[in-house]
Design an enzyme around this catalytic site. Sequence first.
Site, PDB file in Angstrom:
ATOM      1  N   ARG A 177       0.825  -1.217   0.000  1.00  0.00           N
ATOM      2  CA  ARG A 177       0.000   0.000   0.000  1.00  0.00           C
ATOM      3  C   ARG A 177       0.854   1.260   0.000  1.00  0.00           C
ATOM      4  NH1 ARG A 177      -4.887   0.107   4.246  1.00  0.00           N
ATOM      5  NH2 ARG A 177      -3.526   1.316   5.600  1.00  0.00           N
ATOM      6  N   LYS A 192      11.100   0.564   6.348  1.00  0.00           N
ATOM      7  CA  LYS A 192      11.447  -0.093   7.600  1.00  0.00           C
ATOM      8  C   LYS A 192      10.239  -0.910   8.050  1.00  0.00           C
ATOM      9  CE  LYS A 192      10.758   0.810  11.687  1.00  0.00           C
ATOM     10  NZ  LYS A 192      10.438  -0.604  12.088  1.00  0.00           N
ATOM     11  N   SER A 247       0.709   3.608  15.809  1.00  0.00           N
ATOM     12  CA  SER A 247      -0.026   4.250  16.898  1.00  0.00           C
ATOM     13  C   SER A 247      -0.009   5.766  16.763  1.00  0.00           C
ATOM     14  CB  SER A 247       0.580   3.856  18.248  1.00  0.00           C
ATOM     15  OG  SER A 247       1.836   4.484  18.430  1.00  0.00           O
ATOM     16  N   CYS A 302      -6.542  -1.578  12.829  1.00  0.00           N
ATOM     17  CA  CYS A 302      -7.012  -0.229  13.159  1.00  0.00           C
ATOM     18  C   CYS A 302      -8.451  -0.033  12.708  1.00  0.00           C
ATOM     19  CB  CYS A 302      -6.096   0.817  12.539  1.00  0.00           C
ATOM     20  SG  CYS A 302      -5.890   0.630  10.755  1.00  0.00           S
ATOM     21  N   GLU A 399      -8.014   1.978  21.987  1.00  0.00           N
ATOM     22  CA  GLU A 399      -8.042   0.964  20.940  1.00  0.00           C
ATOM     23  C   GLU A 399      -7.729  -0.402  21.560  1.00  0.00           C
ATOM     24  OE1 GLU A 399      -6.609   0.803  16.314  1.00  0.00           O
ATOM     25  OE2 GLU A 399      -5.239   1.695  17.781  1.00  0.00           O
ATOM     26  N   SER A 459     -12.184  -2.289   3.239  1.00  0.00           N
ATOM     27  CA  SER A 459     -10.896  -1.955   2.629  1.00  0.00           C
ATOM     28  C   SER A 459     -10.827  -2.472   1.196  1.00  0.00           C
ATOM     29  CB  SER A 459      -9.749  -2.558   3.446  1.00  0.00           C
ATOM     30  OG  SER A 459      -9.731  -2.013   4.746  1.00  0.00           O
TER      31      SER A 459
END
Length: 499
Positions: A177, A192, A247, A302, A399, A459
């Site tokens: 993505r 990374k 986060s 998420c 969350e 999604s």
Amino acid sequence: MTAATMQQQALAEAADMVSSVPTGLFIDGAWRAAADGQQFSVHDPATGDVVARLANATPSDAMDALDAADRAFPSWSRTPPRERAELLRRTFDLVMRDRERIARIITLEMGKPLRESHAEVSYGAEFLRWFGEEAVRISGRFGSSPEGTGDMIVSRHALGPALLITPWNFPLAMATRKIAPALAAGCTVVIKPAALTPLTTLYLVKLLEEAGLPAGVVNVIPTTNSGGATGPIIADSRLRKISFTGSTQVGRVLLEKASANILRSSMELGGNAPFLVFDDADLSRAVEGALVAKFRNIGQACTAANRFIVHASVAQEFSRRVAEKVAQFKLGSGFDPDVAIGPLIDEAAVAGVDELVQDALSRGATLVTGGKRRGGAGTFFEPTVLTDVARDSRLLREEIFGPVLPIVTFDTDDEAIAIANDTEYGLVGYAFTASIERGQRLINELQTGMMGWNVGVLSNAAAPFGGVKMSGLGREGGAEGIDEYLTTKYTLLPSVFRP
């Protein structure tokens, strides 16, 4: 063959497949060891076993990666869009060729059930195909100035080297993505991957290399020292873009660092998704939507539904049906075909979920099913349903990132919307209602970047993914996704028609 034997065979096959994953850093078109020779371990969360040892990138390795990306940028940005598109398409074909291998690597390092890993491979591969198609559609415009004094040219150009930081929960999809739109736009990248799940990204880059990736266009630096490795890159003026998924707390830190060089920033951060069930909802559809919105990826997404806000007139029946389904979920290794809930990613994740459940129970919540971690090897937490959850419970404010479904009730539409919007986050919301008018109101009034209307999963590579408020900046996917890696230039020249 027994289920246990099948599972053991699957684990052995997956471990064998890991042997095909490179264990080094990928910098300037070559696989290499870390500068200091150090390595780190990757574990199977279902067993705790070490499945691989990888090179652990140092800050100097990270700067070598940026050097390579910077050197490669002029050539790559001038590469014809069709050639960039063909590279992405060839990589898509290679991912689909190796989809079984990639799915097993995902399950081994992340833990999700194998069927969900297969779904991730299909989803993640689509970003390669989609942005390959978008690469040749980067457009501008031409027109006369309103005053007639000249001609205006608006063109779009690749930003420059980009730093991509991906999370552990969707190790293929989060990489594609980000990598696919960057390459489609003409940017070079340093990526990374999360230290918990780097194997999938490394295998993806191996396929990019097989597809003909030029040296320096993609550089990969797995490391356990994330801040130490990425800090010097972010501080370097040659970097022009940062994209991060993770986060909100880490996102804030990265935005502060990015501000020094005014970096273009994409931040896909935390979520606290409301799942609204109205009195006119098709309850069968709502229950099925709730199960997938909550328990897909073991709740570690998420986009996972976090707060189930159910009309008082249907709450008891909704809770009963959901709990009956959840109580039947099998917990175990994702390689077992009967397993619905795999392990959480690590011990810290289990402890965090347990804290939230205990807090809710201490405030008067009713435990319907589940509610505790499973003993023995691996990091498992039982799929859980809670009702009568107090509004001040941490479960409703934070969350969850685990397989816990908390239910609260409402009486009016105004109350439901107020509860849904009572959060600092705004990534996605879900609503189940048969009313067109109510659905249109929710589109306008739910403070989220995305909404699922009578669906539990939304999604798609062709759709813009992202949120509002503390859930982030920018969009990934869709026609909007490539814009994050492009800059706009305006040029004025004298009109050839003006005397």
